[in-house]
Structures are given as C-alpha cells and as structure tokens.
Motif scaffolding. Structure first.
Motif, short mmCIF file in Angstrom:
data_model
loop_
_atom_site.label_atom_id
_atom_site.label_comp_id
_atom_site.label_asym_id
_atom_site.label_seq_id
_atom_site.Cartn_x
_atom_site.Cartn_y
_atom_site.Cartn_z
N PRO A 1 4.39 7.45 5.54
CA PRO A 1 3.01 7.09 5.22
C PRO A 1 2.61 5.75 5.84
N LEU A 2 1.34 5.66 6.18
CA LEU A 2 0.67 4.41 6.54
C LEU A 2 1.44 3.57 7.56
N ARG B 1 0.79 3.83 -3.05
CA ARG B 1 0.52 5.25 -2.78
C ARG B 1 1.60 6.13 -3.40
N GLN B 2 2.84 5.71 -3.27
CA GLN B 2 3.93 6.51 -3.82
C GLN B 2 3.94 6.49 -5.35
N SER C 1 1.51 5.51 -7.53
CA SER C 1 0.27 5.88 -8.25
C SER C 1 0.19 7.38 -8.50
N LYS C 2 1.01 8.18 -7.84
CA LYS C 2 1.08 9.62 -8.14
C LYS C 2 1.61 9.85 -9.55
N SER D 1 8.16 0.29 -5.13
CA SER D 1 7.66 1.39 -5.94
C SER D 1 8.57 1.62 -7.15
N LEU E 1 -2.48 -2.35 -7.24
CA LEU E 1 -1.99 -2.77 -5.93
C LEU E 1 -1.33 -4.14 -6.05
N GLU F 1 0.83 -1.21 0.00
CA GLU F 1 0.00 0.00 0.00
C GLU F 1 0.86 1.26 0.00
N VAL F 2 1.98 1.23 0.71
CA VAL F 2 2.89 2.38 0.71
C VAL F 2 3.50 2.55 -0.68
#
Length: 187
Positions: free
Chosen positions: A127-128, A36-37, A39-40, A160, A47, A32-33
C-alpha cells in the motif's frame, strides 16, 4: 578523533527521520500505511496515534540498526558500489533474494506474530508509500529501494500492531473487574 557508535533514543529517531527523508520517505507516509491497516479493525484510532507509534519505533535501537544498514545498502547499490552478481540482484530487487524481507521480518517481529503477519500483508499488498518505493527502483534512474520498501513496510506493520496493543490494553482497563494499576505502555 573518536567515532560515535552509541546513540540516545532521541538521536536515533532524528537520524532515522533524516535517513528516511534522504530516501524520499516521511514519517506521515509510514503512519498512513499503519492507519490504513489498523483502521480496518478499529474505528477509534487516529492518524496521530499511528504517527506517534512510527516515531516510537524509529527511536528503537534495533530499528536504527536495520534502517541505517538497509538504507546504506540501497545507497551503495545506487552508486554501483557492489561487485559481481550481487549488484544486479540488488538493482533488480530480485524476488528470490529474500534478505530484504528478513530485515522486515526481524523489525516487525519486535511486535510478535501479529507484527510479522501485518508485515506479510503490507509486503504482499504494497500500500501507498511501500508501492511507490517498490516501483521507483524499477524505473531507469530511480533510486534503489530493495531494502527500504521492506523496512518501511515493517515499520508501518509494527506501528499498526503497537496501536492495536495500546487500544486493546485501554479497552481491557475499562473492565470494572480489573484493578486499577498504573502501567507503563512504552511498548
């Protein structure tokens, strides 16, 4: 009795997942981290791609050594096993200590400068799950995660970066001027 020192990638993945679970972390939380990074920058990633990348990174020998050592240092800190000032430095996760960040930089650095840059972003912004681990150790009775928060952040940063590398490679292969060749994307 002979002691085992070498493990297969499958065994290292399994042991790393078990160690993370013992320290209250799941593969999905790390993914998830990473998601999140990344997907920007790319709306096409999933996922599941991040989960796959986290698992790949958890199967690497350097990751295995870093994660196992860092988790063991945190566990021994929980037990008060260190002597002198190092016990208090580890328990308080002293900001000027920095050795935990070296573990993270080394792990993220397996994916180059961007891996390290992604780790820096995660280390600063927490994050998270990285934030949860960082905060847990600051509460009375909480587990020490002085090393693990940085290691988890570095695994997410590496995942990522790996997703970005695969996405970019796939995009490059769509170029009609590129000769079709079979690449091993086992990065």
């Amino acid at each position: 009795m002979k002691h085992k020192a070498l493990y297969t990638r499958e065994e290292m993945l399994k042991l790393n997942v078990e160690t993370l679970k013992e320290r209250t972390v799941s593969v999905i939380e790390i993914a998830e981290v990473a998601f999140r990074q990344q997907s920007k920058w790319s709306k096409t990633i999933s996922l599941q791609q991040c989960v796959d990348s986290v698992e790949k990174i958890l199967s690497l020998r350097d990751t295995f050594h870093i994660l196992q050592l860092g988790a063991e240092i945190d566990r021994l800190t929980d037990e008060g096993a260190f002597k002198g000032p190092i016990q208090e430095i580890l328990v308080t996760d002293l900001g000027m200590f920095g050795i935990d960040e070296l573990f993270g930089l080394e792990l993220a650095g397996m994916y180059g400068t961007i891996g390290k840059t992604n780790f820096g972003d995660i280390d600063v912004n927490k994050p998270l799950v990285v934030d949860r681990l960082n905060e847990d150790g600051k509460h009375e009775g909480g587990l020490c995660h002085t090393f693990l928060d940085d290691i988890v952040g570095a695994i997410a940063a590496a995942a990522s970066t790996r997703v970005a590398q695969i996405t970019n490679e796939n995009e490059a292969l769509k170029d009609p001027s590129v000769e079709e060749i079979k690449l091993d994307l086992d990065i």
